[in-house]
Design an enzyme around this catalytic site. Sequence first.
Site, PDB file in Angstrom:
ATOM      1  N   GLY A  43       0.818  -1.203   0.000  1.00  0.00           N
ATOM      2  CA  GLY A  43       0.000   0.000   0.000  1.00  0.00           C
ATOM      3  C   GLY A  43       0.848   1.246   0.000  1.00  0.00           C
ATOM      4  O   GLY A  43       2.022   1.220   0.382  1.00  0.00           O
ATOM      5  N   GLN A  48       3.137   9.999   1.188  1.00  0.00           N
ATOM      6  CA  GLN A  48       4.412   9.289   1.005  1.00  0.00           C
ATOM      7  C   GLN A  48       5.105   9.651  -0.306  1.00  0.00           C
ATOM      8  O   GLN A  48       6.280   9.353  -0.494  1.00  0.00           O
ATOM      9  CB  GLN A  48       4.195   7.766   1.048  1.00  0.00           C
ATOM     10  CG  GLN A  48       3.778   7.270   2.424  1.00  0.00           C
ATOM     11  CD  GLN A  48       3.609   5.767   2.415  1.00  0.00           C
ATOM     12  OE1 GLN A  48       2.579   5.263   1.994  1.00  0.00           O
ATOM     13  NE2 GLN A  48       4.619   5.052   2.871  1.00  0.00           N
ATOM     14  N   CYS A  87       6.605  -0.440   6.440  1.00  0.00           N
ATOM     15  CA  CYS A  87       6.147   0.756   5.740  1.00  0.00           C
ATOM     16  C   CYS A  87       7.231   1.212   4.770  1.00  0.00           C
ATOM     17  O   CYS A  87       8.409   1.219   5.140  1.00  0.00           O
ATOM     18  CB  CYS A  87       5.858   1.851   6.761  1.00  0.00           C
ATOM     19  SG  CYS A  87       5.278   3.387   6.033  1.00  0.00           S
ATOM     20  N   LEU A  88       6.838   1.589   3.579  1.00  0.00           N
ATOM     21  CA  LEU A  88       7.814   2.030   2.576  1.00  0.00           C
ATOM     22  C   LEU A  88       8.534   3.315   3.004  1.00  0.00           C
ATOM     23  O   LEU A  88       9.598   3.627   2.489  1.00  0.00           O
ATOM     24  CB  LEU A  88       7.137   2.238   1.219  1.00  0.00           C
ATOM     25  CG  LEU A  88       6.600   0.958   0.562  1.00  0.00           C
ATOM     26  CD1 LEU A  88       5.799   1.304  -0.685  1.00  0.00           C
ATOM     27  CD2 LEU A  88       7.729  -0.009   0.225  1.00  0.00           C
ATOM     28  N   HIS A 129      -3.567   0.824   8.117  1.00  0.00           N
ATOM     29  CA  HIS A 129      -2.210   1.387   8.026  1.00  0.00           C
ATOM     30  C   HIS A 129      -2.203   2.610   7.093  1.00  0.00           C
ATOM     31  O   HIS A 129      -1.668   3.660   7.441  1.00  0.00           O
ATOM     32  CB  HIS A 129      -1.253   0.306   7.503  1.00  0.00           C
ATOM     33  CG  HIS A 129       0.154   0.777   7.286  1.00  0.00           C
ATOM     34  ND1 HIS A 129       1.220   0.289   8.003  1.00  0.00           N
ATOM     35  CD2 HIS A 129       0.672   1.687   6.430  1.00  0.00           C
ATOM     36  CE1 HIS A 129       2.334   0.898   7.600  1.00  0.00           C
ATOM     37  NE2 HIS A 129       2.027   1.751   6.637  1.00  0.00           N
ATOM     38  N   GLU A 130      -2.826   2.463   5.928  1.00  0.00           N
ATOM     39  CA  GLU A 130      -2.828   3.568   4.958  1.00  0.00           C
ATOM     40  C   GLU A 130      -3.694   4.719   5.442  1.00  0.00           C
ATOM     41  O   GLU A 130      -3.354   5.882   5.240  1.00  0.00           O
ATOM     42  CB  GLU A 130      -3.301   3.081   3.580  1.00  0.00           C
ATOM     43  CG  GLU A 130      -2.425   2.005   2.938  1.00  0.00           C
ATOM     44  CD  GLU A 130      -0.939   2.328   2.948  1.00  0.00           C
ATOM     45  OE1 GLU A 130      -0.565   3.511   2.838  1.00  0.00           O
ATOM     46  OE2 GLU A 130      -0.139   1.386   3.096  1.00  0.00           O
ATOM     47  N   HIS A 133      -1.811   6.979   7.595  1.00  0.00           N
ATOM     48  CA  HIS A 133      -0.938   7.918   6.879  1.00  0.00           C
ATOM     49  C   HIS A 133      -1.668   9.230   6.591  1.00  0.00           C
ATOM     50  O   HIS A 133      -1.060  10.302   6.647  1.00  0.00           O
ATOM     51  CB  HIS A 133      -0.478   7.317   5.540  1.00  0.00           C
ATOM     52  CG  HIS A 133       0.743   6.453   5.646  1.00  0.00           C
ATOM     53  ND1 HIS A 133       1.961   6.948   6.059  1.00  0.00           N
ATOM     54  CD2 HIS A 133       0.946   5.139   5.379  1.00  0.00           C
ATOM     55  CE1 HIS A 133       2.859   5.963   6.045  1.00  0.00           C
ATOM     56  NE2 HIS A 133       2.273   4.850   5.642  1.00  0.00           N
TER      57      HIS A 133
HETATM   58 NI    NI Z   1       3.146   2.975   5.383  1.00  0.00          NI
END
Ligand code: NI
Length: 162
Positions: A43, A48, A87-88, A129-130, A133
């Site tokens: 995701g 991000q 997480c990226l 999670h997203e 963000h």
């Molecule tokens: Ni993330």
Amino acid sequence: MEIIKIGSDILRQKCESVNEITEAHSKLAGEMFKILDASRGVGLAGPQIGVPQRIFVIRLDGDSPRVFINPSLLETSEETALGEEGCLSIPGVWAELRRPKRVKVQAWNEKGRPFSIEAQGILARAILHEYDHLEGILFVDRLSELKRERLMAKYSKLKKNQ
Ligand code: NI
């Protein structure tokens, strides 16, 4: 397009609602899926990649790509589940985290069509999670202080050795 890493202010702000869903959002979602492919992520949320708007995309193995614009969490289960998360924006580290097991979410897709889904398992975790963000929350914020400090120490070490 580079993925923004922890430490940047943009990851810490509450994102703006999308006023009108246009062709630009379709294009943006397409770009986001490309980044996901390149980074083997599940995701990705707007902030991000430097877009502080309420949009995120999710693609799980064996599932169709999903775009969420202006999502609302209608319901989260009291029952929780433990699962591994990464997480990226904090690459290279993962942690076990407890989240609601099921979630009901309403959103619009990139074509401006409203939809709602009831998700569980990995999809529910990814949505939560997203969604975080968009509120300026990172998964490490949800760990105990001790676990967070350990994880961030590991992340700093990884970054130094890059
Ligand atoms: Ni993330």
